[in-house]
Motif scaffolding. Structure first.
Motif, PDB file in Angstrom:
ATOM      1  N   LEU A  51       0.718  -1.289   0.065  1.00  0.00           N
ATOM      2  CA  LEU A  51      -0.122   0.105  -0.074  1.00  0.00           C
ATOM      3  C   LEU A  51       0.834   1.058  -0.072  1.00  0.00           C
ATOM      4  N   ASP A  52       0.849   2.265  -0.902  1.00  0.00           N
ATOM      5  CA  ASP A  52       1.371   3.432  -1.151  1.00  0.00           C
ATOM      6  C   ASP A  52       0.594   4.226  -0.103  1.00  0.00           C
ATOM      7  N   ILE A  53       1.132   5.453   0.550  1.00  0.00           N
ATOM      8  CA  ILE A  53       0.418   6.342   1.089  1.00  0.00           C
ATOM      9  C   ILE A  53      -0.157   7.415   0.502  1.00  0.00           C
ATOM     10  N   MET A  54       0.815   8.031  -0.522  1.00  0.00           N
ATOM     11  CA  MET A  54       0.274   9.157  -1.254  1.00  0.00           C
ATOM     12  C   MET A  54      -0.489   8.699  -2.336  1.00  0.00           C
ATOM     13  N   LEU A  55      -1.993   8.413  -2.164  1.00  0.00           N
ATOM     14  CA  LEU A  55      -2.787   8.129  -3.341  1.00  0.00           C
ATOM     15  C   LEU A  55      -3.740   8.934  -3.681  1.00  0.00           C
ATOM     16  N   PRO A  56      -4.244   9.011  -5.041  1.00  0.00           N
ATOM     17  CA  PRO A  56      -5.320   9.536  -5.282  1.00  0.00           C
ATOM     18  C   PRO A  56      -6.768   9.072  -4.994  1.00  0.00           C
ATOM     19  N   GLU A  57      -7.549   9.946  -4.654  1.00  0.00           N
ATOM     20  CA  GLU A  57      -9.114   9.785  -4.106  1.00  0.00           C
ATOM     21  C   GLU A  57      -9.092   9.186  -2.753  1.00  0.00           C
ATOM     22  N   ILE A  58      -8.371   8.087  -2.329  1.00  0.00           N
ATOM     23  CA  ILE A  58      -8.555   7.791  -0.843  1.00  0.00           C
ATOM     24  C   ILE A  58      -6.822   7.331  -0.449  1.00  0.00           C
ATOM     25  N   ASN A  59      -6.317   8.072   0.544  1.00  0.00           N
ATOM     26  CA  ASN A  59      -4.749   7.873   0.999  1.00  0.00           C
ATOM     27  C   ASN A  59      -4.678   6.711   1.381  1.00  0.00           C
ATOM     28  N   GLY A  60      -3.305   6.257   1.521  1.00  0.00           N
ATOM     29  CA  GLY A  60      -3.066   4.801   2.340  1.00  0.00           C
ATOM     30  C   GLY A  60      -3.392   4.708   3.650  1.00  0.00           C
ATOM     31  N   TYR A  61      -3.219   6.041   4.593  1.00  0.00           N
ATOM     32  CA  TYR A  61      -3.691   5.811   5.794  1.00  0.00           C
ATOM     33  C   TYR A  61      -5.422   5.386   5.989  1.00  0.00           C
ATOM     34  N   GLU A  62      -6.037   6.239   5.198  1.00  0.00           N
ATOM     35  CA  GLU A  62      -7.456   5.709   5.218  1.00  0.00           C
ATOM     36  C   GLU A  62      -7.926   4.421   4.844  1.00  0.00           C
ATOM     37  N   LEU A  63      -6.901   4.074   3.890  1.00  0.00           N
ATOM     38  CA  LEU A  63      -7.420   2.608   3.132  1.00  0.00           C
ATOM     39  C   LEU A  63      -6.944   1.454   4.280  1.00  0.00           C
ATOM     40  N   LEU A  64      -6.076   1.975   5.111  1.00  0.00           N
ATOM     41  CA  LEU A  64      -5.572   0.879   6.267  1.00  0.00           C
ATOM     42  C   LEU A  64      -6.681   0.910   7.252  1.00  0.00           C
ATOM     43  N   GLU A  65      -7.503   1.721   7.339  1.00  0.00           N
ATOM     44  CA  GLU A  65      -8.937   1.528   8.251  1.00  0.00           C
ATOM     45  C   GLU A  65      -9.709   0.606   7.686  1.00  0.00           C
ATOM     46  N   TYR A  66      -9.701   0.459   6.086  1.00  0.00           N
ATOM     47  CA  TYR A  66     -10.659  -0.543   5.598  1.00  0.00           C
ATOM     48  C   TYR A  66     -10.135  -1.818   5.881  1.00  0.00           C
ATOM     49  N   VAL A  67      -8.765  -2.025   5.890  1.00  0.00           N
ATOM     50  CA  VAL A  67      -8.052  -3.266   5.820  1.00  0.00           C
ATOM     51  C   VAL A  67      -7.939  -3.908   7.375  1.00  0.00           C
ATOM     52  N   LYS A  68      -7.836  -2.924   8.659  1.00  0.00           N
ATOM     53  CA  LYS A  68      -7.683  -3.611   9.921  1.00  0.00           C
ATOM     54  C   LYS A  68      -8.800  -4.611  10.175  1.00  0.00           C
ATOM     55  N   PRO A  69     -10.074  -4.512  10.059  1.00  0.00           N
ATOM     56  CA  PRO A  69     -10.935  -5.554  10.422  1.00  0.00           C
ATOM     57  C   PRO A  69     -10.788  -6.740   9.979  1.00  0.00           C
ATOM     58  N   LEU A  70     -10.058  -6.878   8.648  1.00  0.00           N
ATOM     59  CA  LEU A  70     -10.041  -7.952   7.837  1.00  0.00           C
ATOM     60  C   LEU A  70      -8.874  -8.643   8.422  1.00  0.00           C
ATOM     61  N   GLY A  71      -7.910  -8.237   9.028  1.00  0.00           N
ATOM     62  CA  GLY A  71      -6.837  -9.012   9.611  1.00  0.00           C
ATOM     63  C   GLY A  71      -5.858  -9.267   8.492  1.00  0.00           C
ATOM     64  N   THR A  72      -5.664  -8.623   7.500  1.00  0.00           N
ATOM     65  CA  THR A  72      -4.967  -8.979   6.242  1.00  0.00           C
ATOM     66  C   THR A  72      -3.572  -8.187   6.566  1.00  0.00           C
ATOM     67  N   PRO A  73      -2.353  -8.616   6.320  1.00  0.00           N
ATOM     68  CA  PRO A  73      -1.170  -7.844   6.513  1.00  0.00           C
ATOM     69  C   PRO A  73      -0.841  -6.985   5.599  1.00  0.00           C
ATOM     70  N   VAL A  74      -0.395  -5.678   5.839  1.00  0.00           N
ATOM     71  CA  VAL A  74      -0.081  -4.492   5.145  1.00  0.00           C
ATOM     72  C   VAL A  74       1.302  -4.300   5.062  1.00  0.00           C
ATOM     73  N   ILE A  75       1.855  -3.966   4.024  1.00  0.00           N
ATOM     74  CA  ILE A  75       3.366  -3.240   4.002  1.00  0.00           C
ATOM     75  C   ILE A  75       3.036  -1.968   3.204  1.00  0.00           C
ATOM     76  N   PHE A  76       3.265  -0.969   3.952  1.00  0.00           N
ATOM     77  CA  PHE A  76       3.396   0.500   3.202  1.00  0.00           C
ATOM     78  C   PHE A  76       4.720   0.779   2.409  1.00  0.00           C
ATOM     79  N   ILE A  77       4.438   1.085   1.294  1.00  0.00           N
ATOM     80  CA  ILE A  77       5.381   1.401   0.368  1.00  0.00           C
ATOM     81  C   ILE A  77       5.507   3.089  -0.186  1.00  0.00           C
TER      82      ILE A  77
END
Length: 219
Positions: A51-77
């Protein structure tokens, strides 16, 4: 096969990551903005998200909130490489953080380490009459243990993970031996011959003229 979502707005970087991870046997999907990434996360299941942080539309920090409840591992790039920014990313729930520019080999190693930590690496592989245990590094044919050297085992895994794909000699050599291929095929060829003999796989391990080898399923 593990599925990896790459959310990166620089298409050249996303596609470079995809090509290299696909060559390692992963199934990769690219999203080039945060909204597309959110759609994939909502509709599909992944073993890892890059996951990149500086993204159009929805940034990486916000996307991380989508992912947290799923328990899927994330690497920020990301190009945001200060210590404070790394701390922020990790505190928000990212499992790892890699800063651009980076070596693709390092990214692959970190991805594999994270998949192992989450228990998402395949522990066993099977092909025809052979079962491969990736943890104990043992091979059994029709229930009987087959003694393989370290390189024979690694070569077998590479063939099985890429079954029905013609693998170039240089790629096979560099992947298994971890060295630059200098054009001498004798070492690789002799290991292939020993694998064929030990597993009685003459009908499965095919020589591809001027290319290399292919592990081929019976029709």
């Amino acid at each position: 096969m593990q599925r990896i979502l790459i959310v990166e707005d620089e298409e050249a970087i996303a596609n470079l990551i995809k090509v290299n991870l696909t060559a390692e046997g992963y199934c990769c999907i690219c999203a080039y903005d945060g909204e597309a990434g959110a759609d994939y996360i909502e509709k599909e299941t992944f073993d890892l998200i890059l996951l990149d942080i500086m993204l159009p539309e929805i940034n990486g920090y916000e996307l991380l909130e989508y992912v947290k409840p799923l328990g899927t591992p994330v690497i920020f790039i990301t190009a945001k490489g200060s210590v404070d920014e790394r701390i922020t990313g990790l505190k928000l729930g990212a499992d790892d953080y890699i800063v651009k520019p980076f070596q693709v080999g390092e990214l692959i190693a970190r991805a594999e380490a994270l998949l192992r930590r989450y228990g998402k690496i395949n522990r066993k592989l099977t092909f025809a009459d052979v079962e491969i245990d990736m943890v104990s590094r043992t091979v059994r044919k029709n229930g009987v243990t087959v003694d393989l050297t370290v390189k024979e085992f690694d070569l077998l895994v590479e063939l099985v993970q890429n079954k029905n794909v013609a693998l170039y000699r240089d790629r096979l050599y560099e992947k298994v031996w971890g060295e630059v291929f200098m054009g001498d095929t004798r070492t690789l060829d002799s290991h292939i011959q020993r694998l064929r003999r030990k597993l009685n796989w003459e009908k499965y391990i095919k020589t591809v003229f001027r290319v290399g080898y292919r592990l081929e399923e019976e029709q």
